[in-house]
Each structure stands twice: as structure tokens, then as C-alpha cells.
Design an enzyme around this catalytic site. Structure first.
Site, PDB file in Angstrom:
ATOM      1  N   GLU A  33       0.853  -1.194   0.000  1.00 34.19           N
ATOM      2  CA  GLU A  33       0.000   0.000   0.000  1.00 34.19           C
ATOM      3  C   GLU A  33       0.886   1.240   0.000  1.00 34.19           C
ATOM      4  O   GLU A  33       1.811   1.354   0.799  1.00 34.19           O
ATOM      5  CB  GLU A  33      -0.925  -0.017   1.234  1.00 34.19           C
ATOM      6  CG  GLU A  33      -1.745   1.245   1.437  1.00 34.19           C
ATOM      7  CD  GLU A  33      -2.579   1.653   0.219  1.00 34.19           C
ATOM      8  OE1 GLU A  33      -3.378   0.833  -0.260  1.00 34.19           O
ATOM      9  OE2 GLU A  33      -2.416   2.794  -0.266  1.00 34.19           O
ATOM     10  N   LEU A  38      -3.947   1.978   5.885  1.00 37.50           N
ATOM     11  CA  LEU A  38      -4.601   0.936   5.082  1.00 37.50           C
ATOM     12  C   LEU A  38      -6.076   1.303   4.838  1.00 37.50           C
ATOM     13  O   LEU A  38      -6.598   2.231   5.439  1.00 37.50           O
ATOM     14  CB  LEU A  38      -4.493  -0.406   5.815  1.00 37.50           C
ATOM     15  CG  LEU A  38      -3.061  -0.879   6.123  1.00 37.50           C
ATOM     16  CD1 LEU A  38      -3.082  -2.139   6.989  1.00 37.50           C
ATOM     17  CD2 LEU A  38      -2.281  -1.144   4.828  1.00 37.50           C
ATOM     18  N   CYS A  42     -12.007   3.796   0.126  1.00 40.32           N
ATOM     19  CA  CYS A  42     -13.217   3.593   0.929  1.00 40.32           C
ATOM     20  C   CYS A  42     -13.031   4.058   2.373  1.00 40.32           C
ATOM     21  O   CYS A  42     -13.798   4.870   2.879  1.00 40.32           O
ATOM     22  CB  CYS A  42     -13.599   2.118   0.891  1.00 40.32           C
ATOM     23  SG  CYS A  42     -14.959   1.705   1.969  1.00 40.32           S
ATOM     24  N   LYS A  51     -19.781   8.637   5.549  1.00 44.36           N
ATOM     25  CA  LYS A  51     -20.846   8.162   6.434  1.00 44.36           C
ATOM     26  C   LYS A  51     -20.818   8.899   7.765  1.00 44.36           C
ATOM     27  O   LYS A  51     -21.857   9.141   8.370  1.00 44.36           O
ATOM     28  CB  LYS A  51     -20.730   6.654   6.671  1.00 44.36           C
ATOM     29  CG  LYS A  51     -21.713   5.848   5.883  1.00 44.36           C
ATOM     30  CD  LYS A  51     -21.395   5.612   4.437  1.00 44.36           C
ATOM     31  CE  LYS A  51     -21.729   6.646   3.429  1.00 44.36           C
ATOM     32  NZ  LYS A  51     -21.201   6.398   2.092  1.00 44.36           N
ATOM     33  N   GLU A 199     -27.155  17.886 -13.536  1.00 41.21           N
ATOM     34  CA  GLU A 199     -27.029  16.517 -14.056  1.00 41.21           C
ATOM     35  C   GLU A 199     -27.271  16.488 -15.567  1.00 41.21           C
ATOM     36  O   GLU A 199     -28.215  17.092 -16.064  1.00 41.21           O
ATOM     37  CB  GLU A 199     -28.015  15.594 -13.325  1.00 41.21           C
ATOM     38  CG  GLU A 199     -28.278  14.254 -13.979  1.00 41.21           C
ATOM     39  CD  GLU A 199     -27.045  13.372 -14.181  1.00 41.21           C
ATOM     40  OE1 GLU A 199     -26.221  13.287 -13.266  1.00 41.21           O
ATOM     41  OE2 GLU A 199     -26.920  12.777 -15.279  1.00 41.21           O
ATOM     42  N   THR A 267     -18.561  13.251 -11.446  1.00 38.20           N
ATOM     43  CA  THR A 267     -19.019  12.722 -12.746  1.00 38.20           C
ATOM     44  C   THR A 267     -18.442  11.339 -13.027  1.00 38.20           C
ATOM     45  O   THR A 267     -18.307  10.948 -14.171  1.00 38.20           O
ATOM     46  CB  THR A 267     -18.621  13.689 -13.875  1.00 38.20           C
ATOM     47  OG1 THR A 267     -17.231  13.981 -13.754  1.00 38.20           O
ATOM     48  CG2 THR A 267     -19.411  14.973 -13.819  1.00 38.20           C
ATOM     49  N   ARG A 269     -15.747   7.840 -11.795  1.00 36.64           N
ATOM     50  CA  ARG A 269     -14.365   7.513 -11.449  1.00 36.64           C
ATOM     51  C   ARG A 269     -13.762   6.652 -12.546  1.00 36.64           C
ATOM     52  O   ARG A 269     -14.483   6.016 -13.306  1.00 36.64           O
ATOM     53  CB  ARG A 269     -14.323   6.769 -10.100  1.00 36.64           C
ATOM     54  CG  ARG A 269     -14.855   7.600  -8.941  1.00 36.64           C
ATOM     55  CD  ARG A 269     -14.830   6.824  -7.618  1.00 36.64           C
ATOM     56  NE  ARG A 269     -13.495   6.464  -7.210  1.00 36.64           N
ATOM     57  CZ  ARG A 269     -12.653   7.258  -6.543  1.00 36.64           C
ATOM     58  NH1 ARG A 269     -13.047   8.468  -6.189  1.00 36.64           N
ATOM     59  NH2 ARG A 269     -11.452   6.845  -6.213  1.00 36.64           N
ATOM     60  N   HIS A 441     -42.597  -7.655  14.904  1.00 36.40           N
ATOM     61  CA  HIS A 441     -43.365  -6.407  14.899  1.00 36.40           C
ATOM     62  C   HIS A 441     -43.019  -5.612  16.145  1.00 36.40           C
ATOM     63  O   HIS A 441     -42.959  -6.196  17.230  1.00 36.40           O
ATOM     64  CB  HIS A 441     -44.865  -6.733  14.901  1.00 36.40           C
ATOM     65  CG  HIS A 441     -45.733  -5.523  15.001  1.00 36.40           C
ATOM     66  ND1 HIS A 441     -45.911  -4.672  13.933  1.00 36.40           N
ATOM     67  CD2 HIS A 441     -46.432  -5.005  16.044  1.00 36.40           C
ATOM     68  CE1 HIS A 441     -46.717  -3.680  14.311  1.00 36.40           C
ATOM     69  NE2 HIS A 441     -47.043  -3.858  15.585  1.00 36.40           N
TER      70      HIS A 441
HETATM   71  P1  NAI Z   1     -21.825   8.219 -11.010  1.00 34.83           P
HETATM   72  O1  NAI Z   1     -21.459   7.509 -12.242  1.00 34.83           O
HETATM   73  O2  NAI Z   1     -22.658   7.555  -9.974  1.00 34.83           O
HETATM   74  O3  NAI Z   1     -22.573   9.581 -11.391  1.00 34.83           O
HETATM   75  C1  NAI Z   1     -22.004  10.545 -12.258  1.00 34.83           C
HETATM   76  C2  NAI Z   1     -23.100  11.414 -12.807  1.00 34.83           C
HETATM   77  O4  NAI Z   1     -22.498  12.516 -13.504  1.00 34.83           O
HETATM   78  C3  NAI Z   1     -23.992  10.690 -13.801  1.00 34.83           C
HETATM   79  O5  NAI Z   1     -25.336  10.841 -13.380  1.00 34.83           O
HETATM   80  C4  NAI Z   1     -23.687  11.401 -15.114  1.00 34.83           C
HETATM   81  O6  NAI Z   1     -24.796  11.428 -15.978  1.00 34.83           O
HETATM   82  C5  NAI Z   1     -23.281  12.799 -14.643  1.00 34.83           C
HETATM   83  N1  NAI Z   1     -22.487  13.563 -15.615  1.00 34.83           N
HETATM   84  C6  NAI Z   1     -21.461  13.114 -16.394  1.00 34.83           C
HETATM   85  N2  NAI Z   1     -20.990  14.107 -17.185  1.00 34.83           N
HETATM   86  C7  NAI Z   1     -21.708  15.225 -16.904  1.00 34.83           C
HETATM   87  C8  NAI Z   1     -21.699  16.578 -17.387  1.00 34.83           C
HETATM   88  N3  NAI Z   1     -20.869  17.008 -18.338  1.00 34.83           N
HETATM   89  N4  NAI Z   1     -22.603  17.458 -16.874  1.00 34.83           N
HETATM   90  C9  NAI Z   1     -23.487  17.057 -15.919  1.00 34.83           C
HETATM   91  N5  NAI Z   1     -23.520  15.801 -15.432  1.00 34.83           N
HETATM   92  C10 NAI Z   1     -22.654  14.890 -15.897  1.00 34.83           C
HETATM   93  O7  NAI Z   1     -20.424   8.710 -10.407  1.00 34.83           O
HETATM   94  P2  NAI Z   1     -20.027   9.285  -8.979  1.00 34.83           P
HETATM   95  O8  NAI Z   1     -21.232   9.759  -8.233  1.00 34.83           O
HETATM   96  O9  NAI Z   1     -18.923  10.236  -9.235  1.00 34.83           O
HETATM   97  O10 NAI Z   1     -19.489   8.015  -8.231  1.00 34.83           O
HETATM   98  C11 NAI Z   1     -18.330   7.333  -8.737  1.00 34.83           C
HETATM   99  C12 NAI Z   1     -18.346   5.880  -8.382  1.00 34.83           C
HETATM  100  O11 NAI Z   1     -18.220   5.701  -6.982  1.00 34.83           O
HETATM  101  C13 NAI Z   1     -19.630   5.214  -8.815  1.00 34.83           C
HETATM  102  O12 NAI Z   1     -19.315   4.023  -9.479  1.00 34.83           O
HETATM  103  C14 NAI Z   1     -20.340   4.942  -7.527  1.00 34.83           C
HETATM  104  O13 NAI Z   1     -21.093   3.744  -7.605  1.00 34.83           O
HETATM  105  C15 NAI Z   1     -19.216   4.831  -6.514  1.00 34.83           C
HETATM  106  N6  NAI Z   1     -19.706   5.276  -5.222  1.00 34.83           N
HETATM  107  C16 NAI Z   1     -20.584   4.484  -4.556  1.00 34.83           C
HETATM  108  C17 NAI Z   1     -21.109   4.890  -3.369  1.00 34.83           C
HETATM  109  C18 NAI Z   1     -22.113   4.028  -2.700  1.00 34.83           C
HETATM  110  O14 NAI Z   1     -22.244   2.874  -3.071  1.00 34.83           O
HETATM  111  N7  NAI Z   1     -22.854   4.522  -1.737  1.00 34.83           N
HETATM  112  C19 NAI Z   1     -20.743   6.157  -2.742  1.00 34.83           C
HETATM  113  C20 NAI Z   1     -19.841   6.922  -3.553  1.00 34.83           C
HETATM  114  C21 NAI Z   1     -19.339   6.467  -4.737  1.00 34.83           C
END
Ligand code: NAI
Length: 462
Positions: A33, A38, A42, A51, A199, A267, A269, A441
Site C-alpha cells: 500500500e 490501510l 473507501c 458516512k 445533471e 461525474t 471515477r 413487529h
Molecule cells: P456516477 O457515475 O454515480 O454519477 C455521475 C453522474 O455525472 C452521472 O449521473 C452522469 O450522468 C453525470 N455527468 C457526467 N458528465 C456530466 C456533465 N458534463 N454534466 C453534468 N452531469 C454529468 O459517479 P459518482 O457519483 O462520481 O461516483 C463514482 C463511483 O463511486 C460510482 O461508481 C459509484 O457507484 C461509486 N460510489 C458508490 C457509493 C455508494 O455505493 N454509496 C458512494 C460513492 C461512490
């Protein structure tokens, strides 16, 4: 120099879990790492610190909104941001130290530094080259930005900067209405920031169940978030500490701007593969820059495996963990397996949003016959007592066999409730199996049972 059965590169949820399982299976294991602590993205700058802030800001919201109704008359809470950050850092530190303890307990050697793979079977950390019969790449992902946007982690931030701002900003524009944007956007809304989400698509949380998307958007608006959908962000200009976000309304083509003290770019990762030496090794990547693997996480280079955000599939900590355990089993000669059809997704807002399996939209697109069992938390006694009646549980089941195909929950503890359905799906259960299982319940889980009942003869409390 040391020689190992397995060297795992990256100590995020994929990598550290893989290393622990490999050691438990009797393999001599090390985990490399680069960070001083570590746990990867996340634990350090993702799931865990967010959280902590979600919990703290939710408590503030409860105090503002609901305490007086319950007869708890206290002055409105004053946010001590430095203290809240210290609480968040302490939560992170407890968790990262926990992994250190687990490594020691399971006899996983920890190597600190940024690893490269100079040749198959070799991992270089600092000046030392270690050998391993099996190498697992679990290097995760990094925030990806848009052209026309320069991240400075002060005014224009990714989730990393947004978790450690030096103040609560008066205004924030969130680019991207996905998971990160909405989790952090709702944190800052509850702390008093005026948050605008921009969005690209016409709905938030792309890919989610349509009814959940609409309900969630309504709830977030009620909480005070301004939401602009169908808007393509073109760039961000920063002058005198203020940011101007330029976007184009996709339907009309009109150019517009919106200003804020801080802009959060959320937007998506991208896989983090930089500096590993993959090109020289001839490791095949997909068009999206992910490491290509077979169904048992083997790359095209013998002895080299990859798991987690760096390979295809949802970028979720728990998906990486499952792959970590499974690849360790494969390396140990067992039959590691991940059921990609039953990976839950949770958005940790208030209320939480959770889903697993198919959506109504995906089933319709596939031309499958299905039934929908839905139950509102309004009919759940426990939810009424906790101001959590807004939201629902929806279960989708095969029209003929009653087998559960998916579930979507928006409401209290959705992220925990979903697992009842995950277990049922893993066992190939029918909705009737859930419906005939006695549920205590008064619990939120009764809403899951009622939704299952609604797939058959009908819910009782609807
Ligand atoms: P995401 O893919 O969930 O959302 C990105 C959003 O940005 C999409 O709705 C997309 O349409 C929008 N977008 C893209 N280009 C754009 C533009 N030019 N103008 C306006 N909107 C635009 O990605 P996010 O939220 O950055 O998360 C990244 C990764 O991390 C995801 O795979 C997510 O699942 C994961 N993650 C998961 C969490 C959880 O499970 N609770 C918490 C945080 C992240």
C-alpha cells in the site's frame, strides 16, 4: 527481498480482504500500500468519512426538524465544523487501524510504498524486488473530471476535497447527480449550504428504478436541493475564489451559468492503473481503461490477477471485497465465485435508497413477464414513529414462477433491509417464501414482507 505465494497490490476493500483470505487459506501473503494508512479510498477518503458526515448532518437535521415534535426542547444545534471533522477523522482512524490489526492477526506482511511490476512474478516496492507466484492488482479508481475543469481541491473539488473543506460553504454546485453528488450534496444541504445539482441526463441516479428516481428527486427537492437535469456542463471558471459553472440545456441548446463558492465534480471515477508498468508487461486493457480479466480474474499475463474498481463491473467496495475473497480461493485451488446478479447498491442519504437485481425498466426491455409488489412505509407502524413514512419497498417477481428478480427500497434503513431480499435471491426464493416468513413487529422489515405479500394475495396494511 522476500518471496511470497501471493502479493496483493492495494489495501482497499478488495485488496485487504483478498490478502486476509489468502493468508487464512495458508498462503504466504503480502499486501503493498502506497498510502500511510490501510483501507484505500473507501476507508480513507470515501465510504467511511462520508458516512460520518452523513450521520452528523442527519442528527443536526433531526434536531431542527423533529426534536420539538417529540417534546425534546433544546436550542437549535450550532455546528462546530472543526469538531465534526475531528470526529470524522477519528472514525477513519479507528477503521484503518482495525485493518492493521487484522493483518497482524492473520500474518499478512504489510509493504509500504507504491508498487511496480517489473516482470511477471516480481513486485518492486522502493528499492526492493519481491517475488510472488501470484500477484493480485487491486489498485482501485480515482475521480475523473471533465474537459474544461481544473480541480484544485479547494474551490473546485472531488469527493476527496469535499470531505475536508476548511469551512461549510454558503453555496455549492454539484456536477453529476450520481451517488457521490447526492450523498455529499445532501450532507452540505443539511449543514446550511445552498446546493445546486447539475445533471447531464433527464433523471438522477442513472440506471435506477424509474419510480425510485422520481420519488428520490421529489424528496431531495423537499430537503432543499436545487436540481437541474438535462444540463451538460461545459466548464468551470474560477475568479476571486468564486466559481462559475457553464452548462448547456440539452433540449433547447441554451447556454447558462450558475455560481457557487465551491464546485464538487462527481461525474464518475476511472480505474487507477498508473505507474504499475502494465504496458511493458503487455497487460490487456478494455477501451475504458479497465484491466481485462477472465471469469476468475486472471489477466492475459500468467500469475497476474485483477479485482475491484480496476476491472469491469460496478465500482463498489463490497463487489471488490467479494472478488477479493473469490480470487484468493481460486489461487488456493478452490472454486471462488461471485454472483454478479445479486450485488446490492445503496445510496446513504436520508432516506436511504437501496436496490438489487432487475428494475422494471430492465425487465420490460428484456420482454420478461413480471409482477410488482409494492408497500409504502406509510403503512409501517415503526416508520410512523420515526418520521420515516415517506418511501416504499418494491419487489419484482417472475409472473409465472414467483421467483424474486429484484427489489428497490427508498426509506428508513433501506441499506440494511435490502439484504433480506439479497439472501432470498441467493437462495432462489419466491416472493411467497419471504411473505410466509414471520417478521418481528414493529420493525421496518415488515415493509419488505408486505411488499412480498403484495406480489401474491395482497399486503395486509395497505
Ligand atoms: P456516477 O457515475 O454515480 O454519477 C455521475 C453522474 O455525472 C452521472 O449521473 C452522469 O450522468 C453525470 N455527468 C457526467 N458528465 C456530466 C456533465 N458534463 N454534466 C453534468 N452531469 C454529468 O459517479 P459518482 O457519483 O462520481 O461516483 C463514482 C463511483 O463511486 C460510482 O461508481 C459509484 O457507484 C461509486 N460510489 C458508490 C457509493 C455508494 O455505493 N454509496 C458512494 C460513492 C461512490
Amino acid at each position: 527481498m522476500a518471496s511470497y505465494d501471493v502479493i496483493v497490490i492495494g489495501a482497499g476493500p478488495g485488496g485487504y480482504v483478498c490478502a486476509i483470505r489468502a493468508a487464512q487459506l495458508g498462503l504466504k501473503t503480502a499486501c503493498v500500500e502506497g498510502r500511510a494508512t490501510l483501507g484505500g479510498t473507501c476507508l480513507n477518503i470515501g465510504c467511511i468519512p462520508s458516512k460520518a458526515l452523513l450521520h452528523a448532518s442527519h442528527m443536526a437535521h433531526e434536531a431542527h426538524e423533529n426534536f420539538a415534535t417529540m417534546g425534546l426542547n433544546i436550542p437549535a444545534p450550532v455546528v462546530d465544523w472543526a469538531k465534526m471533522q475531528a470526529y470524522k477523522d477519528d472514525v477513519v482512524s479507528q477503521n484503518t487501524k482495525g485493518i492493521e490489526f487484522l493483518f497482524k492477526k492473520n500474518k499478512v506482511d504489510r509493504l509500504t510504498g507504491w508498487a511496480t511490476i517489473p516482470a511477471p512474478g516480481e513486485v518492486k516496492v522502493g528499492d526492493e524486488v519481491h517475488t510472488a507466484r501470484h500477484i493480485v492488482i487491486a489498485t482501485g479508481s480515482e475521480a475523473s473530471s471533465l474537459p474544461g475543469i481544473t480541480i484544485d481541491e479547494k474551490t473546485v473539488v472531488t469527493s476527496t476535497g469535499a470531505l475536508a473543506l476548511d469551512r461549510i460553504p454558503a453555496s455549492m454546485v454539484v456536477i453529476g447527480g450520481g451517488v457521490i453528488g447526492l450523498e455529499l450534496g445532501s450532507v452540505y444541504t443539511r449543514l446550511g449550504t445552498a446546493v445546486t445539482v447539475v445533471e447531464y441526463l433527464d433523471t438522477l441516479i442513472p440506471g435506477a428504478d424509474g419510480e425510485v428516481q422520481r420519488t428520490f428527486q421529489r424528496m431531495l427537492k423537499k430537503q432543499g436541493l436545487e436540481i437541474i437535469t438535462g444540463a451538460a456542463v461545459q466548464g468551470v471558471d474560477v475568479a476571486q475564489g468564486k466559481a462559475t459553472v457553464r452548462y448547456q440545456v440539452r433540449k433547447s441548446g441554451a447556454d447558462k451559468t450558475t455560481e457557487a463558492e465551491v464546485v464538487l465534480v462527481a461525474t464518475g471515477r476511472r480505474p487507477y492503473t498508473q505507474g504499475l508498468g502494465l504496458e511493458a508487461l503487455g497487460v490487456r486493457l478494455t477501451q475504458r481503461g479497465q484491466i481485462e480479466t477472465d471469469a476468475q480474474w486472471r489477466t492475459n499475463v500468467p500469475g497476474l490477477y485483477a479485482i475491484g474498481d480496476v476491472v469491469q463491473g460496478p465500482m463498489l467496495a463490497h463487489k471488490a471485497e467479494d472478488e477479493g475473497m473469490a480470487v484468493a480461493e481460486v489461487i488456493a485451488g478452490q472454486h471462488g465465485h461471485v454472483n454478479y446478479g445479486v450485488i446490492p447498491g445503496v445510496i446513504y442519504t436520508h432516506p436511504e435508497v437501496a436496490s438489487v437485481g432487475e428494475t422494471e425498466e430492465s425487465l420490460k426491455a428484456a420482454g420478461r413477464a413480471f409482477k410488482v409488489g409494492k408497500f409504502s412505509f406509510m403503512g409501517n407502524a415503526r416508520a410512523k414513529a420515526t418520521f420515516a413514512g415517506d418511501g416504499f419497498v418494491k419487489i419484482l417477481a417472475d409472473k409465472d414462477t414467483d421467483r424474486i428478480l429484484g427489489a428497490h427500497i427508498i426509506g428508513p434503513a433501506a441499506g440494511d433491509l435490502i439484504h433480506e431480499v439479497c439472501v432470498a435471491m441467493e437462495f432462489g426464493a419466491a416472493a411467497e417464501d419471504l411473505a410466509r416468513t414471520c417478521h418481528a413487529h414493529p420493525t421496518y422489515s415488515e415493509a419488505v414482507r408486505e411488499a412480498a405479500l403484495a406480489c401474491g394475495d395482497g399486503a395486509i396494511h395497505a
